[in-house]
Write a protein that holds these residues in place. Structure first.
Motif, PDB file in Angstrom:
ATOM      1  N   ALA A  49       0.840  -1.204   0.000  1.00 43.08           N
ATOM      2  CA  ALA A  49       0.000   0.000   0.000  1.00 43.08           C
ATOM      3  C   ALA A  49       0.873   1.251   0.000  1.00 43.08           C
ATOM      4  O   ALA A  49       0.565   2.233  -0.683  1.00 43.08           O
ATOM      5  CB  ALA A  49      -0.945   0.001   1.193  1.00 43.08           C
ATOM      6  N   LEU A  50       1.964   1.216   0.754  1.00 43.04           N
ATOM      7  CA  LEU A  50       2.893   2.343   0.758  1.00 43.04           C
ATOM      8  C   LEU A  50       3.503   2.530  -0.628  1.00 43.04           C
ATOM      9  O   LEU A  50       3.617   3.653  -1.123  1.00 43.04           O
ATOM     10  CB  LEU A  50       3.993   2.131   1.807  1.00 43.04           C
ATOM     11  N   GLY A  51       3.876   1.431  -1.274  1.00 40.24           N
ATOM     12  CA  GLY A  51       4.421   1.514  -2.630  1.00 40.24           C
ATOM     13  C   GLY A  51       3.410   2.086  -3.611  1.00 40.24           C
ATOM     14  O   GLY A  51       3.752   2.928  -4.454  1.00 40.24           O
ATOM     15  N   ALA A  52       2.161   1.652  -3.513  1.00 41.60           N
ATOM     16  CA  ALA A  52       1.110   2.179  -4.387  1.00 41.60           C
ATOM     17  C   ALA A  52       0.887   3.665  -4.125  1.00 41.60           C
ATOM     18  O   ALA A  52       0.703   4.452  -5.057  1.00 41.60           O
ATOM     19  CB  ALA A  52      -0.182   1.400  -4.183  1.00 41.60           C
ATOM     20  N   HIS A  53       0.917   4.043  -2.849  1.00 40.35           N
ATOM     21  CA  HIS A  53       0.763   5.454  -2.473  1.00 40.35           C
ATOM     22  C   HIS A  53       1.899   6.293  -3.060  1.00 40.35           C
ATOM     23  O   HIS A  53       1.661   7.339  -3.668  1.00 40.35           O
ATOM     24  CB  HIS A  53       0.736   5.570  -0.955  1.00 40.35           C
ATOM     25  N   ALA A  93      -7.410   0.414 -10.658  1.00 38.61           N
ATOM     26  CA  ALA A  93      -7.041  -0.986 -10.902  1.00 38.61           C
ATOM     27  C   ALA A  93      -5.573  -1.218 -10.525  1.00 38.61           C
ATOM     28  O   ALA A  93      -5.233  -2.268  -9.958  1.00 38.61           O
ATOM     29  CB  ALA A  93      -7.287  -1.349 -12.358  1.00 38.61           C
ATOM     30  N   TYR A  94      -4.732  -0.253 -10.805  1.00 38.49           N
ATOM     31  CA  TYR A  94      -3.310  -0.347 -10.456  1.00 38.49           C
ATOM     32  C   TYR A  94      -3.126  -0.521  -8.951  1.00 38.49           C
ATOM     33  O   TYR A  94      -2.354  -1.375  -8.499  1.00 38.49           O
ATOM     34  CB  TYR A  94      -2.578   0.908 -10.948  1.00 38.49           C
ATOM     35  N   VAL A  95      -3.840   0.285  -8.169  1.00 37.23           N
ATOM     36  CA  VAL A  95      -3.741   0.193  -6.707  1.00 37.23           C
ATOM     37  C   VAL A  95      -4.155  -1.197  -6.236  1.00 37.23           C
ATOM     38  O   VAL A  95      -3.478  -1.815  -5.407  1.00 37.23           O
ATOM     39  CB  VAL A  95      -4.583   1.292  -6.026  1.00 37.23           C
ATOM     40  N   PHE A  96      -5.258  -1.704  -6.769  1.00 37.42           N
ATOM     41  CA  PHE A  96      -5.715  -3.033  -6.362  1.00 37.42           C
ATOM     42  C   PHE A  96      -4.712  -4.119  -6.754  1.00 37.42           C
ATOM     43  O   PHE A  96      -4.481  -5.061  -5.988  1.00 37.42           O
ATOM     44  CB  PHE A  96      -7.098  -3.346  -6.931  1.00 37.42           C
ATOM     45  N   THR A  97      -4.112  -4.001  -7.930  1.00 44.63           N
ATOM     46  CA  THR A  97      -3.128  -5.014  -8.330  1.00 44.63           C
ATOM     47  C   THR A  97      -1.841  -4.879  -7.526  1.00 44.63           C
ATOM     48  O   THR A  97      -1.175  -5.877  -7.260  1.00 44.63           O
ATOM     49  CB  THR A  97      -2.815  -4.957  -9.839  1.00 44.63           C
ATOM     50  N   ILE A  99      -1.629  -3.744  -4.294  1.00 45.07           N
ATOM     51  CA  ILE A  99      -1.915  -4.284  -2.959  1.00 45.07           C
ATOM     52  C   ILE A  99      -2.152  -5.794  -3.026  1.00 45.07           C
ATOM     53  O   ILE A  99      -1.761  -6.533  -2.129  1.00 45.07           O
ATOM     54  CB  ILE A  99      -3.104  -3.543  -2.319  1.00 45.07           C
ATOM     55  N   GLY A 100      -2.767  -6.264  -4.111  1.00 51.38           N
ATOM     56  CA  GLY A 100      -3.048  -7.688  -4.287  1.00 51.38           C
ATOM     57  C   GLY A 100      -1.861  -8.501  -4.759  1.00 51.38           C
ATOM     58  O   GLY A 100      -1.994  -9.694  -5.029  1.00 51.38           O
ATOM     59  N   ASN A 101      -0.694  -7.861  -4.899  1.00 55.23           N
ATOM     60  CA  ASN A 101       0.547  -8.544  -5.259  1.00 55.23           C
ATOM     61  C   ASN A 101       0.470  -9.222  -6.623  1.00 55.23           C
ATOM     62  O   ASN A 101       0.769 -10.409  -6.763  1.00 55.23           O
ATOM     63  CB  ASN A 101       0.961  -9.536  -4.172  1.00 55.23           C
ATOM     64  N   ARG A 102       0.066  -8.472  -7.622  1.00 49.66           N
ATOM     65  CA  ARG A 102       0.010  -8.941  -9.005  1.00 49.66           C
ATOM     66  C   ARG A 102       0.975  -8.082  -9.838  1.00 49.66           C
ATOM     67  O   ARG A 102       0.561  -7.172 -10.548  1.00 49.66           O
ATOM     68  CB  ARG A 102      -1.405  -8.827  -9.577  1.00 49.66           C
TER      69      ARG A 102
END
Length: 132
Positions: A49-53, A93-97, A99-102
């Motif tokens: 989540a920090l990386g996505a942020h 979608a990027y945030v979800f992927t 956090i979802g480790n995709r």
């Protein structure tokens, strides 16, 4: 305000909500007096989540400048709006992927988002070739 300008705001809020959500969920471990404490981000989901942020913060300036430049230079406004909405959808979608480790899908979505930004940025340059 245009739809694209609302998408600029939405993109900013997405970046903030990405990290705020894990802080709220882990509120018992999160110490607001030490918001950058690396120990809080030891958990894999919090770390992603920090990386996505952080990536959201990195992507935001180019998107905002591209939208504003395209609008100020009288690019095709409907197309700017449509691309901005698409960018916001791709970022969600990027945030979800993330956090979802995709990682593969995440990289594909990042590339699509970047291509959308490039398209918005260059819309004023090709406006003569577009029909209104």
């Amino acid at each position: 305000m245009t739809v694209a300008e609302w998408c600029v705001f939405g993109t900013l809020m997405l970046s903030l909500l990405t990290i705020a959500s894990v802080k709220w969920i882990g509120f018992r471990r999160f110490d607001n007096s030490r918001p950058r404490d690396p120990d809080f981000y030891d958990d894999p989901i919090r770390s992603r989540a920090l990386g996505a942020h952080q990536n959201g913060i990195e992507a935001f300036p180019f998107f905002a400048v591209a939208v504003l430049l395209a609008e100020f230079r009288l690019g095709h406004l409907r197309l700017i709006d449509e691309l901005a909405v698409l960018f916001l959808i791709v970022r969600v979608a990027y945030v979800f992927t993330y956090i979802g480790n995709r990682p593969t899908l995440r990289s594909i979505l990042w590339s699509i988002g970047f291509a959308i930004n490039i398209a918005i940025f260059f819309l004023p340059a090709i406006r003569g070739y577009l029909t209104r």
